[in-house]
Design a protein around this motif. Structure first.
Motif: not given
Length: 476
Positions: A218-241
């Motif tokens: 659930x955690x990784x599914x939650x952040x998987x959709x942020x891969x295409x976001x600009x770095x400034x608009x991504x959550x910390x977990x999406x940037x680091x994982x």
């Protein structure tokens, strides 16, 4: 919650600095956390650590079965709490996992947090940070050679002049740019490989402990959709994982085919999780936010807990409301040590130190003496009364605290005050020196240690402790 933040040991911090440089380069962690403890070195690190007996106990219960399954032993790896409302967790070395308060707040179930811990344990067991640091060191050398080659070609082009010279110069620039691109591609590939390996290792630990991997999924599914976001608009977990599509598909398959897929968190563990979330909200969020999150129509234990803390934090007018809330919780749940601790904390922080002693003493008794932070706050309350009859007990409590946690700067500083009040000035100077040392103020610590040595017997254990600080050479 103990909002008197202690710094980690100087030796640990020197190791952490190297890890931070490597981790920040790769986005393995975020460096956006605000700093709670007011020290320049802490601000430079970008990490804000908080201490709390209840939160630490819960995270310990979440993590120890996982760490044992990972072959990391018992007590070798600690989970440290970072004050940041973003969802993130990270490792910097083989001894520490850093968990954001935002992760605890945003995770609805214990299993989601345990899944994150299992993933980070996979990084530690796999030696990923050491591997990345070695890779960075190697690639820095390689990058330097590429740049020297490119600069040489550019200089050669300038000397050649004309069209040929311009072509050589352009080739030199291409070498520099292309070389760095190759290096970054290699680093990114290694990092993604390590993330996938940590997933699989973490799921193995969850299966070994009879727990579901659904929280991790659930955690990784939650952040998987942020891969295409600009770095400034991504959550910390999406940037680091970063979550590649194929990685998420493999993770989903492994989780759904696990025999533990439908295993649920025990109700008592869920309640502890909700209580910790309420405590974090009460202490760290604005009271208005807390009252919206936990309205008076919500009469659950967590809601009452959060409102009691938030009421106290409203100021002088809210102290009595906070105490009334704590007393009501104690009346209904007299065997919960954290409610006694809350009452003592409210009294201590509102300047009613003598009144704080009884509930803090009760909380410590219920913890069976194992809560170092409660022990320190109880001693601090005794010291603040300026009652000579309490001085010896305060010293005893604090000496026990520093034996349990030798790098607890708050305990050392309080011990320094207790010794001063008793007229034991050399011991006071030594305790102050140790407190300063463990917050990284080495020069000031050495000054106090030198003063302490003048009043200590040469060669005695305390004299040797002072001498160790005097002769300490900070690592670069």
């Amino acid at each position: 919650m103990d909002t008197t933040i202690r710094r980690l040991g100087t030796t640990w911090m020197s190791r952490a600095r190297a890890g931070l440089r490597a981790a920040a380069t790769l986005g393995f962690m975020t460096a956006t956390a605000a700093t709670l403890y007011p020290t320049s070195e802490a601000e430079a690190q970008g990490i804000s650590l908080i201490r709390d007996t209840e939160i630490e106990a819960l995270l310990n219960d979440y993590s120890q079965p996982i760490f044992r399954a990972a072959g990391l032993g018992t007590g070798r790896v600690k989970v440290r709490i970072v004050n940041s409302d973003s969802f993130n967790a990270f490792v910097m070395d083989g001894r520490n996992v850093f968990m954001h308060t935002g992760t605890l707040m945003q995770a609805d179930t214990p299993n989601e947090v345990i899944g994150v811990l299992a993933h980070e344990a996979g990084h530690i067991a796999g030696g990923h940070m050491a591997s990345l640091r070695a890779r960075i060191a190697k690639d820095q050398t390689r990058s330097l050679l590429v740049q020297l080659l490119g600069i040489g070609a550019m200089i050669g082009g300038a000397m050649a002049g004309g069209d040929a010279g311009r072509e050589i110069g352009s080739a030199g620039q291409g070498v520099m740019m292309g070389g760095n691109e190759v290096i970054m591609r290699g680093l990114t590939a290694e990092r993604r490989s390590q993330e996938s390996a940590a997933d699989q290792a973490g799921l193995g630990y969850l299966n070994a402990t009879g727990q579901s991997g659904l929280g991790m999924l659930k955690t990784f599914e939650r952040f998987a959709g942020q891969e295409l976001f600009m770095d400034a608009h991504r959550d910390a977990f999406a940037r680091t994982h970063p979550v590649a599509t194929d990685r998420l598909a493999r993770l989903r398959q492994l989780v759904e085919t696990s025999p533990n897929y439908n295993v649920k968190d025990p109700p008592d563990l869920q309640l502890r999780h909700d209580m910790v979330r309420a405590k974090i909200s009460g202490y760290l969020e604005p009271p208005s936010v807390v009252f919206n999150r936990y309205p008076h129509s919500n009469t659950s234990q967590p809601a009452r807990y959060a409102r009691s803390i938030a009421s106290f934090r409203q100021g002088a007018g809210g102290v009595e409301q906070g105490l009334a809330g704590a007393d009501a919780l104690i009346r209904d749940f007299p065997n919960n040590p954290y409610f006694w601790e809350l009452k003592g904390d409210i009294l201590h922080k509102s300047g009613r130190s003598r009144e704080a002693i009884a509930p803090l003493r009760r909380a410590l008794q219920m913890h069976k003496g194992g809560a170092t932070l409660v022990r320190v706050q109880l001693a601090q309350s005794m010291i603040q009364t300026k009652d000579p009859a309490l001085a010896d007990e305060a010293v005893k409590l604090l000496r026990q605290a520093v034996q349990t946690e030798p790098d607890n700067a708050t305990a050392h500083n309080a011990l320094g005050q207790a010794y001063y009040d008793k007229g034991q000035f050399a011991q006071s100077e030594l305790a102050r020196a140790q407190g300063l040392f463990y917050v990284g103020a080495v020069k000031q610590a050495q000054e106090f240690a030198k003063r302490a040595q003048g009043g200590l017997k040469a060669g005695s254990p305390d004299w040797v402790k002072a001498d160790d600080i005097i002769n300490y050479k900070p690592q670069t």
